[in-house]
Design an enzyme around this catalytic site. Sequence first.
Site, PDB file in Angstrom:
ATOM      1  NE  ARG A 257      -2.529   0.968   3.493  1.00 32.73           N
ATOM      2  CZ  ARG A 257      -3.125   0.681   4.578  1.00 32.73           C
ATOM      3  NH1 ARG A 257      -4.688   0.465   4.689  1.00 32.73           N
ATOM      4  NH2 ARG A 257      -2.789   1.070   5.658  1.00 32.73           N
TER       5      ARG A 257
ATOM      6  CE  LYS B  11      -2.326   4.856   6.330  1.00 32.83           C
ATOM      7  NZ  LYS B  11      -3.370   5.460   6.952  1.00 32.83           N
TER       8      LYS B  11
ATOM      9  CD  GLU C  41     -11.841   5.776   5.702  1.00 38.68           C
ATOM     10  OE1 GLU C  41     -11.616   4.676   5.616  1.00 38.68           O
ATOM     11  OE2 GLU C  41     -11.202   6.763   5.434  1.00 38.68           O
TER      12      GLU C  41
HETATM   13  N1  PXG Z   1      -9.192   4.747   7.354  1.00 32.01           N
HETATM   14  C1  PXG Z   1      -8.042   5.599   7.360  1.00 32.01           C
HETATM   15  C2  PXG Z   1      -8.534   7.195   6.795  1.00 32.01           C
HETATM   16  C3  PXG Z   1      -6.864   5.340   7.978  1.00 32.01           C
HETATM   17  O1  PXG Z   1      -5.994   6.481   7.651  1.00 32.01           O
HETATM   18  C4  PXG Z   1      -7.857   3.216   8.329  1.00 32.01           C
HETATM   19  C5  PXG Z   1      -8.920   3.560   7.903  1.00 32.01           C
HETATM   20  C6  PXG Z   1      -7.798   1.720   8.808  1.00 32.01           C
HETATM   21  O2  PXG Z   1      -6.649   1.158   7.982  1.00 32.01           O
HETATM   22  P1  PXG Z   1      -5.573   0.002   8.423  1.00 32.01           P
HETATM   23  O3  PXG Z   1      -4.854  -0.330   7.350  1.00 32.01           O
HETATM   24  O4  PXG Z   1      -4.715   0.549   9.698  1.00 32.01           O
HETATM   25  O5  PXG Z   1      -6.429  -1.097   9.065  1.00 32.01           O
HETATM   26  C7  PXG Z   1      -6.649   4.167   8.514  1.00 32.01           C
HETATM   27  C8  PXG Z   1      -5.488   3.874   8.988  1.00 32.01           C
HETATM   28  C9  PXG Z   1      -3.239   7.208  13.588  1.00 32.01           C
HETATM   29  C10 PXG Z   1      -3.327   5.877  12.887  1.00 32.01           C
HETATM   30  O6  PXG Z   1      -2.070   7.669  13.780  1.00 32.01           O
HETATM   31  C11 PXG Z   1      -3.880   6.000  11.609  1.00 32.01           C
HETATM   32  C12 PXG Z   1      -4.309   4.914  10.866  1.00 32.01           C
HETATM   33  C13 PXG Z   1      -3.623   3.739  11.275  1.00 32.01           C
HETATM   34  C14 PXG Z   1      -3.054   3.657  12.590  1.00 32.01           C
HETATM   35  C15 PXG Z   1      -2.907   4.839  13.386  1.00 32.01           C
HETATM   36  O7  PXG Z   1      -4.352   7.836  14.029  1.00 32.01           O
HETATM   37  N2  PXG Z   1      -4.972   4.959   9.687  1.00 32.01           N
END
Ligand code: PXG
Length: 288
Positions: free
Chosen positions: A50, A149, A182
């Site tokens: 990713r 991201k 989401e």
């Molecule tokens: N939606 C968004 C917009 C994200 O940024 C997820 C869903 C979940 O995806 P994953 O691949 O983690 O299952 C994310 C992931 C933080 C933090 O520092 C943000 C994420 C992951 C971990 C920590 O707030 N974003």
Amino acid sequence: MKVYLDGQLVEKADAKISVFDHGLLYGDGIFEGIRIYDHNIFRLEEHLERFEFSAKALMLDLPWTRQEISDAVCETCRANGLKDGYIRLIATRGQGDLGLSPWSCPNPSLIVIADTIALYPPEHYEKGLKIVTVPTRRMNPAALSPAIKSLNYLNNIMAKMEARQFGALEAIMLNDQGLVAECTGDNVFIVHRGEILTPSAQQGALKGITRDSIFDIAKGLGLKIAEHELTRYDIWNAEECFLTGTGAEVIPVVALDGREIGDGKPGPIFKQILQAFHKRVREEGTRL
Ligand code: PXG
């Protein structure tokens, strides 16, 4: 704490980036948040893939191979003796001149931070989160793909701040059509007539790696799971609701906008999924 910065492990206090880095000046860069459980890095390959897709979308040529990035991640975890925790992988556009043009930045920077993270206080994992819908909409893909991201997370930060203004820790973000996309850093799932449903990437969901693992877990448990358009109506009428993300892991939601979901308690399908998730994260992964 040692931080990986451009090929070297440096002390936290020395882990510094130029003020001319376009990551700072314009949010021009990408990141991944990755978990490590009992020395196993959860779904590292998927995170690296990713990361590469985000880079490609930004025409950010990464001058490192997948193996080199993977080695940097593992080396940083080892150097910090990290057994359980959270890894932040970042590539910035690098140092350049003022002005948007990325062509003035010849050398991207690679950063790895191996630390811990707690997104929500522990009691919410037991009792469930009460969340709200916020006015800030999920980015329209025609303006900027929300699949990237990038280091510009202002859309989600605005939503997170709005949630707090309304006394909640997390927010449902709708897409520009008013469909549920989401939460600010988590994917959302509901249980409807025993079936697990979650919005698709087309509806504005990030293709979460935890989300993906929920599909595998549900299938393994013989539970029905599918991508489906969701509106707030569907959440109001759901039997259960839960969120997933690398930071949050799997967390139940018991109310939306002051309305109880189901019986207002974490549900049985959530509990089944959570148990299987905790087992899986210790079994699969890249062993350090
Ligand atoms: N939606 C968004 C917009 C994200 O940024 C997820 C869903 C979940 O995806 P994953 O691949 O983690 O299952 C994310 C992931 C933080 C933090 O520092 C943000 C994420 C992951 C971990 C920590 O707030 N974003």
